[in-house]
Design an enzyme around this catalytic site. Structure first.
Site, PDB file in Angstrom:
ATOM      1  N   SER A 119       6.333 -35.756  34.821  1.00  0.00           N
ATOM      2  CA  SER A 119       7.408 -35.846  33.837  1.00  0.00           C
ATOM      3  C   SER A 119       7.702 -37.277  33.419  1.00  0.00           C
ATOM      4  O   SER A 119       8.486 -37.501  32.498  1.00  0.00           O
ATOM      5  CB  SER A 119       8.685 -35.205  34.399  1.00  0.00           C
ATOM      6  OG  SER A 119       9.031 -35.774  35.643  1.00  0.00           O
ATOM      7  N   HIS A 140       2.695 -31.729  29.989  1.00  0.00           N
ATOM      8  CA  HIS A 140       4.027 -31.613  30.571  1.00  0.00           C
ATOM      9  C   HIS A 140       4.729 -30.340  30.112  1.00  0.00           C
ATOM     10  O   HIS A 140       5.150 -30.224  28.955  1.00  0.00           O
ATOM     11  CB  HIS A 140       4.868 -32.843  30.208  1.00  0.00           C
ATOM     12  CG  HIS A 140       6.212 -32.853  30.830  1.00  0.00           C
ATOM     13  ND1 HIS A 140       7.333 -33.308  30.182  1.00  0.00           N
ATOM     14  CD2 HIS A 140       6.636 -32.447  32.062  1.00  0.00           C
ATOM     15  CE1 HIS A 140       8.378 -33.187  30.983  1.00  0.00           C
ATOM     16  NE2 HIS A 140       7.970 -32.670  32.121  1.00  0.00           N
ATOM     17  N   GLU A 152       4.461 -30.960  26.165  1.00  0.00           N
ATOM     18  CA  GLU A 152       4.133 -32.302  25.696  1.00  0.00           C
ATOM     19  C   GLU A 152       2.725 -32.640  26.175  1.00  0.00           C
ATOM     20  O   GLU A 152       2.444 -32.568  27.373  1.00  0.00           O
ATOM     21  CB  GLU A 152       5.123 -33.325  26.255  1.00  0.00           C
ATOM     22  CG  GLU A 152       6.536 -33.178  25.712  1.00  0.00           C
ATOM     23  CD  GLU A 152       7.524 -34.148  26.357  1.00  0.00           C
ATOM     24  OE1 GLU A 152       8.449 -34.584  25.669  1.00  0.00           O
ATOM     25  OE2 GLU A 152       7.354 -34.457  27.561  1.00  0.00           O
ATOM     26  N   ASN A 190      12.366 -35.999  28.295  1.00  0.00           N
ATOM     27  CA  ASN A 190      13.032 -36.626  29.441  1.00  0.00           C
ATOM     28  C   ASN A 190      13.585 -38.001  29.114  1.00  0.00           C
ATOM     29  O   ASN A 190      14.523 -38.472  29.768  1.00  0.00           O
ATOM     30  CB  ASN A 190      12.078 -36.713  30.630  1.00  0.00           C
ATOM     31  CG  ASN A 190      11.973 -35.394  31.359  1.00  0.00           C
ATOM     32  OD1 ASN A 190      12.856 -34.552  31.258  1.00  0.00           O
ATOM     33  ND2 ASN A 190      10.899 -35.190  32.089  1.00  0.00           N
TER      34      ASN A 190
END
Length: 285
Positions: A119, A140, A152, A190
């Site tokens: 992440s 991700h 992602e 994130n």
């Protein structure tokens, strides 16, 4: 190259969701973790979840048999030798990932792509320790991975265009919506979301409002489907801390420094839903 058999390395929360998503899309999955009891427990959770989904009409009859029939749980890393693709979702620790990649690199075929579900960590750094840097990429997923559509896809500096295209197509083939993201700490989601959770912890630390009221404020005032503390408990407070640490270390920007309560909760072992205690107590729920 047709991708029919995929190894998922790590049978924790993300590994479970990714395995479920792949198997539900008809892919054969070898789900690996270091102990058999870990993979057995995760397999039981998948089976139970599918059983409930069938009973409540959220999944068609036979879904449990179909999905579980596509999964091979194992604690023997040698069982991944004949896979077409690897998705790693081990602990968010660079040393752990490097150790695992050095082993996997020797086991699977030279044309097999190795994707990491990190992440926040550098895919370029991970790729550099393998013998196939052009075939390493970030993939991700988001929790719960069997439900959330976004993936992602993050090329390392060394990643080939062929590896990128193959990974994007795999994500689409299992019903996901992939977006290409340039490598950078925290990627897209994130980079925005974790600082939000971290700032909520600072607000609580400063005594401006309670955990419950901060969650309620973000739901009613910002339209969030769940508050930052509820979300943090679902993601894992340890994951939030790891991402915050990476953002801070990579950018040296003080706005990313972890809030004291986040560090304190991790030290206490209160990591969220997975431990039964986080910002909220789940032991009685």
């Amino acid at each position: 190259m047709e991708i029919n058999k995929i190894a998922v390395l790590g049978a924790g929360t993300m590994g479970m969701g990714i395995t479920w998503a792949l198997a539900g899309a008809g892919k054969k999955v070898v789900m690996y973790d270091i102990k058999q009891e870990i993979v057995d427990k995760t397999m039981a959770k998948i089976t139970k979840g599918l059983q409930k989904a069938e009973e409540k009409g959220r999944a068609p009859e036979g879904a449990k048999a179909f999905v579980t029939g596509n999964i091979t749980p194992t604690a023997n890393l040698d069982d991944i030798k004949d896979v077409d693709f690897v998705i790693e979702c081990a602990l968010e620790n660079m040393d752990v990932k490097k150790d695992l990649y050095s082993k996997v690199d020797k086991l699977v075929g030279p044309d097999v792509i190795i994707a990491t579900n990190t992440s926040s960590l550098s895919i370029t750094e991970i790729a550099a320790i393998t013998e196939r840097p052009e075939k390493v990429i970030g993939m991700h997923f988001f929790n719960p991975a069997m439900v959330m559509a976004l993936v992602e896809v993050i090329p390392a500096l060394q990643t080939s265009e062929e590896t990128l295209n193959t990974t994007m197509e795999l994500a689409k083939a299992i019903g996901k919506k992939p977006i290409k993201v340039k490598e950078g700490p925290g990627f897209v989601v994130n980079r925005i979301l974790v600082p939000g959770m971290n700032e909520a912890a600072f607000i609580y630390y400063e005594g401006l409002a309670s955990i419950e009221d901060i969650d309620e404020a973000m739901k009613l005032g910002a339209g969030w489907p769940m508050g930052p503390f509820t979300l943090c408990d679902m993601v894992g407070i340890d994951i939030a801390l790891a991402v915050s640490d990476t953002l801070f270390e990579e950018t040296r920007d003080s706005k990313y420094r972890p809030a004291p309560p986040i560090k304190q909760y991790v030290r206490a072992g209160w990591l969220g839903r997975k431990t039964g205690r986080g910002w909220y107590d789940y032991s009685k729920k």
